[in-house]
Motif scaffolding. Structure first.
Motif, PDB file in Angstrom:
ATOM      1  N   UNK A  29       0.877  -1.369  -0.111  1.00 18.52           N
ATOM      2  CA  UNK A  29       0.158  -0.182  -0.069  1.00 18.52           C
ATOM      3  C   UNK A  29       0.678   1.261  -0.159  1.00 18.52           C
ATOM      4  N   UNK A  30       0.202   2.233  -0.689  1.00 19.45           N
ATOM      5  CA  UNK A  30       1.082   3.585  -0.736  1.00 19.45           C
ATOM      6  C   UNK A  30       0.149   4.833  -0.938  1.00 19.45           C
ATOM      7  N   UNK A  31       0.681   5.837  -0.839  1.00 24.04           N
ATOM      8  CA  UNK A  31      -0.428   7.014  -0.976  1.00 24.04           C
ATOM      9  C   UNK A  31       0.194   7.865  -2.121  1.00 24.04           C
ATOM     10  N   UNK A  32      -0.983   8.460  -2.676  1.00 22.67           N
ATOM     11  CA  UNK A  32      -0.712   9.367  -3.702  1.00 22.67           C
ATOM     12  C   UNK A  32      -1.993  10.439  -3.489  1.00 22.67           C
ATOM     13  N   UNK A  33      -1.516  11.550  -3.251  1.00 28.45           N
ATOM     14  CA  UNK A  33      -2.303  12.569  -2.441  1.00 28.45           C
ATOM     15  C   UNK A  33      -3.045  12.045  -1.136  1.00 28.45           C
ATOM     16  N   UNK A  34      -4.474  12.241  -1.144  1.00 31.88           N
ATOM     17  CA  UNK A  34      -4.864  11.839   0.069  1.00 31.88           C
ATOM     18  C   UNK A  34      -5.538  10.429  -0.002  1.00 31.88           C
ATOM     19  N   UNK A  35      -5.219   9.668  -1.108  1.00 31.11           N
ATOM     20  CA  UNK A  35      -5.898   8.292  -1.408  1.00 31.11           C
ATOM     21  C   UNK A  35      -4.715   7.365  -1.025  1.00 31.11           C
ATOM     22  N   UNK A  36      -5.156   6.136  -0.520  1.00 30.53           N
ATOM     23  CA  UNK A  36      -4.245   5.075  -0.203  1.00 30.53           C
ATOM     24  C   UNK A  36      -4.526   4.062  -1.555  1.00 30.53           C
ATOM     25  N   UNK A  37      -3.558   3.613  -1.981  1.00 26.52           N
ATOM     26  CA  UNK A  37      -3.557   2.773  -3.246  1.00 26.52           C
ATOM     27  C   UNK A  37      -2.835   1.311  -2.800  1.00 26.52           C
ATOM     28  N   UNK A  38      -3.079   0.194  -3.659  1.00 27.92           N
ATOM     29  CA  UNK A  38      -2.386  -0.917  -3.361  1.00 27.92           C
ATOM     30  C   UNK A  38      -2.044  -1.624  -4.620  1.00 27.92           C
ATOM     31  N   UNK A  39      -1.064  -2.306  -4.676  1.00 25.79           N
ATOM     32  CA  UNK A  39      -0.450  -3.094  -5.946  1.00 25.79           C
ATOM     33  C   UNK A  39      -0.088  -4.421  -5.383  1.00 25.79           C
ATOM     34  N   UNK A  40      -0.551  -5.590  -6.201  1.00 32.29           N
ATOM     35  CA  UNK A  40       0.024  -6.725  -5.889  1.00 32.29           C
ATOM     36  C   UNK A  40       1.474  -6.771  -5.796  1.00 32.29           C
ATOM     37  N   UNK A  41       1.723  -7.417  -4.555  1.00 29.11           N
ATOM     38  CA  UNK A  41       3.066  -7.625  -4.280  1.00 29.11           C
ATOM     39  C   UNK A  41       3.891  -8.123  -5.268  1.00 29.11           C
ATOM     40  N   UNK A  42       3.173  -9.306  -6.364  1.00 25.05           N
ATOM     41  CA  UNK A  42       3.985  -9.898  -6.976  1.00 25.05           C
ATOM     42  C   UNK A  42       4.460  -9.184  -8.322  1.00 25.05           C
ATOM     43  N   UNK A  43       4.091  -7.932  -8.428  1.00 26.75           N
ATOM     44  CA  UNK A  43       4.403  -7.101  -9.760  1.00 26.75           C
ATOM     45  C   UNK A  43       5.632  -6.223  -9.356  1.00 26.75           C
ATOM     46  N   UNK A  44       5.822  -6.171  -8.029  1.00 23.93           N
ATOM     47  CA  UNK A  44       6.804  -5.216  -7.513  1.00 23.93           C
ATOM     48  C   UNK A  44       8.234  -5.754  -7.187  1.00 23.93           C
ATOM     49  N   UNK A  45       9.291  -5.159  -7.756  1.00 23.73           N
ATOM     50  CA  UNK A  45      10.528  -5.514  -7.625  1.00 23.73           C
ATOM     51  C   UNK A  45      11.225  -4.950  -6.244  1.00 23.73           C
ATOM     52  N   UNK A  46      10.966  -3.602  -6.073  1.00 24.53           N
ATOM     53  CA  UNK A  46      11.505  -2.945  -4.985  1.00 24.53           C
ATOM     54  C   UNK A  46      10.820  -1.607  -5.054  1.00 24.53           C
ATOM     55  N   UNK A  47      11.107  -0.978  -3.657  1.00 25.34           N
ATOM     56  CA  UNK A  47      10.670   0.257  -3.518  1.00 25.34           C
ATOM     57  C   UNK A  47      12.062   1.174  -2.965  1.00 25.34           C
ATOM     58  N   UNK A  48      12.241   2.335  -3.597  1.00 26.82           N
ATOM     59  CA  UNK A  48      13.503   2.885  -3.487  1.00 26.82           C
ATOM     60  C   UNK A  48      13.426   4.308  -3.260  1.00 26.82           C
ATOM     61  N   UNK A  49      14.184   5.125  -2.696  1.00 31.08           N
ATOM     62  CA  UNK A  49      14.336   6.502  -2.561  1.00 31.08           C
ATOM     63  C   UNK A  49      14.377   6.767  -4.136  1.00 31.08           C
ATOM     64  N   UNK A  50      13.691   8.139  -4.384  1.00 30.89           N
ATOM     65  CA  UNK A  50      13.886   8.711  -5.750  1.00 30.89           C
ATOM     66  C   UNK A  50      15.330   8.913  -6.222  1.00 30.89           C
ATOM     67  N   UNK A  51      15.534   8.228  -7.399  1.00 32.51           N
ATOM     68  CA  UNK A  51      16.869   8.740  -8.126  1.00 32.51           C
ATOM     69  C   UNK A  51      16.888   9.823  -8.947  1.00 32.51           C
ATOM     70  N   UNK A  52      18.053  10.344  -9.393  1.00 35.62           N
ATOM     71  CA  UNK A  52      18.035  11.565 -10.568  1.00 35.62           C
ATOM     72  C   UNK A  52      17.367  11.121 -11.627  1.00 35.62           C
ATOM     73  N   UNK A  53      16.175  11.815 -12.273  1.00 37.16           N
ATOM     74  CA  UNK A  53      15.379  11.653 -13.150  1.00 37.16           C
ATOM     75  C   UNK A  53      16.264  12.402 -14.515  1.00 37.16           C
ATOM     76  N   UNK A  54      16.397  11.710 -15.837  1.00 38.58           N
ATOM     77  CA  UNK A  54      16.735  12.481 -17.043  1.00 38.58           C
ATOM     78  C   UNK A  54      15.517  12.596 -17.682  1.00 38.58           C
TER      79      UNK A  54
END
Length: 183
Positions: A29-54
């Motif tokens: 589960x994670x937040x985007x704005x005021x809402x809480x969302x969920x993603x199936x754990x099977x599709x996620x590789x990892x959660x990381x701190x943001x990296x520099x974006x090009x």
């Protein structure tokens, strides 16, 4: 919920005389704005701190650009922009990038990962399938077709994202091609 691999988990609960097995969904589960969302754990590789974006030219507004994660170029989608929410001041201490495996497919090539920018990651929940309702009829149109269902967890409602519908086919192909940039 089609395409969700974390649902195969069974939980066995015992009372004094019987054991009952029920199918469980494992949701990150994670937040985007005021809402809480969920993603199936099977599709996620990892959660990381943001990296520099090009940044990349001529991409939709919600595409931040690409990151280089251990030599792999990964397109980045800001879910706040994708969902049409107002932008707020980023809190780098809480923001995360969720890396989704095999979310993009290019022309004839293998599937590629996608990074989703979220406001914060909360937890992994084990929710019985009986507590997950289909997406409401109002949430099945073009603007909200990514909603795979709604999970009830205690006093919370969690919007489950169907990652296969978060982007249109054309958007997935364009982002897969963007991921072909070499570092």
């Amino acid at each position: 919920m089609p395409g969700h691999s974390g649902i195969n988990m069974l939980r066995v609960t015992k009372d004094k005389k019987t054991a009952v097995a029920e199918e469980i969904a494992q949701l990150v589960t994670f937040h985007v704005g005021q809402e809480e969302f969920g993603l199936d754990i099977g599709v996620i590789t990892e959660a990381i701190r943001p990296l520099p974006v090009t940044p990349l030219p001529r991409m939709p507004r919600f595409v931040e650009g690409v990151i280089n994660l251990r030599g792999i170029i990964i397109p980045v989608v800001d879910l706040r922009k994708r969902f049409g929410l107002t932008e707020l001041r980023n809190n780098p201490r809480k923001m995360r990038m969720i890396i989704i495996r095999d979310a993009l497919h290019g022309t004839g090539g293998p599937q590629k990962p996608l990074a989703l920018v979220v406001d914060s990651v909360r937890e992994v929940l084990h929710i019985p399938l009986r507590q997950i309702a289909p997406a409401p009829a109002a949430a099945t149109g073009e603007q909200a077709g990514f909603i795979g269902g709604v999970a009830k967890a205690m006093d919370r409602l969690i919007i489950i994202i169907d990652i296969t519908k978060i982007l249109s086919g054309e958007e997935r192909t364009a982002l897969a091609e963007a991921g072909n940039v070499h570092p």
